[in-house]
Design a protein around this motif. Structure first.
Motif, PDB file in Angstrom:
ATOM      1  N   GLN A   1       0.838  -1.206   0.000  1.00 33.02           N
ATOM      2  CA  GLN A   1       0.000   0.000   0.000  1.00 33.02           C
ATOM      3  C   GLN A   1       0.870   1.253   0.000  1.00 33.02           C
ATOM      4  OE1 GLN A   1      -3.222   0.266  -0.418  1.00 33.02           O
ATOM      5  NE2 GLN A   1      -3.210   2.466  -0.212  1.00 33.02           N
ATOM      6  N   LYS A   2       1.945   1.239   0.794  1.00 29.31           N
ATOM      7  CA  LYS A   2       2.862   2.388   0.814  1.00 29.31           C
ATOM      8  C   LYS A   2       3.526   2.572  -0.543  1.00 29.31           C
ATOM      9  CE  LYS A   2       3.858   2.204   5.734  1.00 29.31           C
ATOM     10  NZ  LYS A   2       4.849   1.885   6.771  1.00 29.31           N
ATOM     11  N   GLU A   3       3.904   1.462  -1.165  1.00 25.27           N
ATOM     12  CA  GLU A   3       4.536   1.543  -2.477  1.00 25.27           C
ATOM     13  C   GLU A   3       3.573   2.108  -3.519  1.00 25.27           C
ATOM     14  OE1 GLU A   3       6.930  -1.406  -5.555  1.00 25.27           O
ATOM     15  OE2 GLU A   3       6.383  -2.124  -3.560  1.00 25.27           O
ATOM     16  N   VAL A   4       2.311   1.690  -3.451  1.00 23.57           N
ATOM     17  CA  VAL A   4       1.300   2.215  -4.374  1.00 23.57           C
ATOM     18  C   VAL A   4       1.122   3.714  -4.160  1.00 23.57           C
ATOM     19  CG1 VAL A   4      -1.183   2.213  -4.851  1.00 23.57           C
ATOM     20  CG2 VAL A   4       0.054   0.082  -4.799  1.00 23.57           C
ATOM     21  N   GLN A   5       1.095   4.148  -2.905  1.00 22.84           N
ATOM     22  CA  GLN A   5       0.942   5.579  -2.621  1.00 22.84           C
ATOM     23  C   GLN A   5       2.114   6.370  -3.176  1.00 22.84           C
ATOM     24  OE1 GLN A   5       0.432   5.673   1.629  1.00 22.84           O
ATOM     25  NE2 GLN A   5      -1.772   5.278   1.510  1.00 22.84           N
ATOM     26  N   GLN A   6       3.339   5.841  -3.052  1.00 25.33           N
ATOM     27  CA  GLN A   6       4.509   6.531  -3.612  1.00 25.33           C
ATOM     28  C   GLN A   6       4.428   6.596  -5.139  1.00 25.33           C
ATOM     29  OE1 GLN A   6       7.782   4.294  -2.061  1.00 25.33           O
ATOM     30  NE2 GLN A   6       7.753   5.328  -0.069  1.00 25.33           N
ATOM     31  N   LEU A   7       4.020   5.489  -5.760  1.00 16.81           N
ATOM     32  CA  LEU A   7       3.898   5.479  -7.217  1.00 16.81           C
ATOM     33  C   LEU A   7       2.812   6.437  -7.693  1.00 16.81           C
ATOM     34  CD1 LEU A   7       4.333   1.688  -8.022  1.00 16.81           C
ATOM     35  CD2 LEU A   7       5.850   3.548  -8.687  1.00 16.81           C
ATOM     36  N   GLU A   8       1.702   6.496  -6.962  1.00 12.46           N
ATOM     37  CA  GLU A   8       0.632   7.424  -7.338  1.00 12.46           C
ATOM     38  C   GLU A   8       1.094   8.870  -7.199  1.00 12.46           C
ATOM     39  OE1 GLU A   8      -2.634   6.245  -4.874  1.00 12.46           O
ATOM     40  OE2 GLU A   8      -3.367   4.776  -6.348  1.00 12.46           O
ATOM     41  N   LYS A   9       1.887   9.152  -6.157  1.00 11.35           N
ATOM     42  CA  LYS A   9       2.435  10.498  -5.999  1.00 11.35           C
ATOM     43  C   LYS A   9       3.342  10.856  -7.168  1.00 11.35           C
ATOM     44  CE  LYS A   9       2.996  12.126  -1.314  1.00 11.35           C
ATOM     45  NZ  LYS A   9       3.866  12.153  -0.139  1.00 11.35           N
ATOM     46  N   ALA A  10       4.229   9.908  -7.514  1.00  7.87           N
ATOM     47  CA  ALA A  10       5.136  10.141  -8.637  1.00  7.87           C
ATOM     48  C   ALA A  10       4.362  10.301  -9.939  1.00  7.87           C
ATOM     49  CB  ALA A  10       6.129   8.984  -8.749  1.00  7.87           C
ATOM     50  N   GLU A  11       3.309   9.506 -10.118  1.00  9.05           N
ATOM     51  CA  GLU A  11       2.474   9.596 -11.322  1.00  9.05           C
ATOM     52  C   GLU A  11       1.777  10.953 -11.391  1.00  9.05           C
ATOM     53  OE1 GLU A  11       1.062   7.818 -14.840  1.00  9.05           O
ATOM     54  OE2 GLU A  11       2.532   7.067 -13.431  1.00  9.05           O
ATOM     55  N   LYS A  12       1.324  11.424 -10.241  1.00  9.73           N
ATOM     56  CA  LYS A  12       0.654  12.727 -10.207  1.00  9.73           C
ATOM     57  C   LYS A  12       1.630  13.848 -10.568  1.00  9.73           C
ATOM     58  CE  LYS A  12      -2.410  15.418  -7.276  1.00  9.73           C
ATOM     59  NZ  LYS A  12      -3.072  15.517  -5.976  1.00  9.73           N
ATOM     60  N   VAL A  13       2.855  13.759 -10.035  1.00 10.66           N
ATOM     61  CA  VAL A  13       3.873  14.762 -10.369  1.00 10.66           C
ATOM     62  C   VAL A  13       4.183  14.710 -11.859  1.00 10.66           C
ATOM     63  CG1 VAL A  13       6.309  15.344 -10.039  1.00 10.66           C
ATOM     64  CG2 VAL A  13       4.876  14.857  -8.062  1.00 10.66           C
TER      65      VAL A  13
END
Length: 187
Positions: A114-126
Motif C-alpha cells: 500500500q505504501k509503495e502504491v501511494q509513492q507510485l501514485e504520488k510520482a504519477e501525479k507529479v
C-alpha cells in the motif's frame, strides 16, 4: 480490469493518457499482487476461524467436565476423576501461533505494498502535472488533444446550449435574429 472498462478508458482521450504509462503498469502489477495476498489472508482467516471454533467447543466441554469434577469432589465420598480433552490447536505441530504469524506477515506485506502504491501514485501525479503544462489556447486545440465531447450541441440535447434555427416570420420568410437556448448545465 475487465474488457468493457478497458475499452471505455481507451475511448476516453483523457483517461487514455494515463492508461498505459509505466507508473500505471507498476500500480496495476502491485494491485494484482495485493489481490492475491488478500485472497491468501481471507483463506487464513477462514482456517483460523474454523480452528478457533473447534477449540472453543472442546474448551467448553473441558470447563463443563471440570465443573462436574469440582462438584463431585465436594461430595463426601466423591471420586476425583477429571476428564480433560486436549485442544485441537495444541495437538497440531504448528498451532495457532504459526497461523497468527502468517496472518501478521501477510498484513505487513499488504501495508508495504500500500505504501509503495501511494509513492507510485504520488510520482504519477507529479509526472502528470509536468505533462499538464501543454498549452491549449483554443477549443480546436483542446478537441485535437482530448477529443470531441460525446454530447453534441443539438436541439434534442437538453444539457448543452444550442443555437436554434431562425424563426419563421409570416409573409416575410425567416428572421435574421439568432436564438441561443441555454442548456441545463448552464442554468
Amino acid at each position: 480490469m475487465d474488457e468493457w472498462s478497458l475499452k471505455k478508458r481507451q475511448e476516453d482521450k483523457i483517461c487514455a493518457l494515463g492508461l498505459h504509462s509505466p507508473g500505471a503498469q507498476k500500480i496495476k502489477a502491485i494491485n494484482s499482487k495485493r489481490a492475491e495476498l488478500l485472497r491468501e489472508q481471507k483463506a487464513l482467516a477462514k482456517g483460523l476461524r474454523r480452528s478457533v471454533g473447534e477449540d472453543i467447543i472442546v474448551q467448553r466441554s473441558n470447563v463443563k467436565a471440570q465443573q462436574v469434577a469440582v462438584k463431585k469432589s465436594r461430595q463426601m465420598f466423591g471420586s476425583m476423576d477429571s476428564h480433560r480433552k486436549p485442544i485441537p490447536s495444541e495437538e497440531t505441530p504448528e498451532g495457532l501461533s504459526q497461523t497468527l504469524q502468517t496472518v501478521l506477515r501477510v498484513s505487513q506485506e499488504l501495508e508495504s505494498l500500500q505504501k509503495e502504491v501511494q509513492q507510485l501514485e504520488k510520482a504519477e501525479k507529479v509526472e502528470q502535472l509536468k505533462g499538464a503544462q501543454v498549452k491549449v489556447n483554443t477549443l480546436n486545440d483542446w478537441f485535437g488533444r482530448y477529443g470531441e465531447p460525446k454530447r453534441q450541441s443539438q436541439p434534442v440535447e437538453m444539457a448543452r446550449s444550442c443555437v436554434m434555427k431562425p424563426r419563421r416570420l409570416p409573409f416575410l420568410g425567416t428572421s435574421n435574429a439568432v436564438t441561443l437556448r441555454k442548456g441545463h448545465l448552464i442554468k
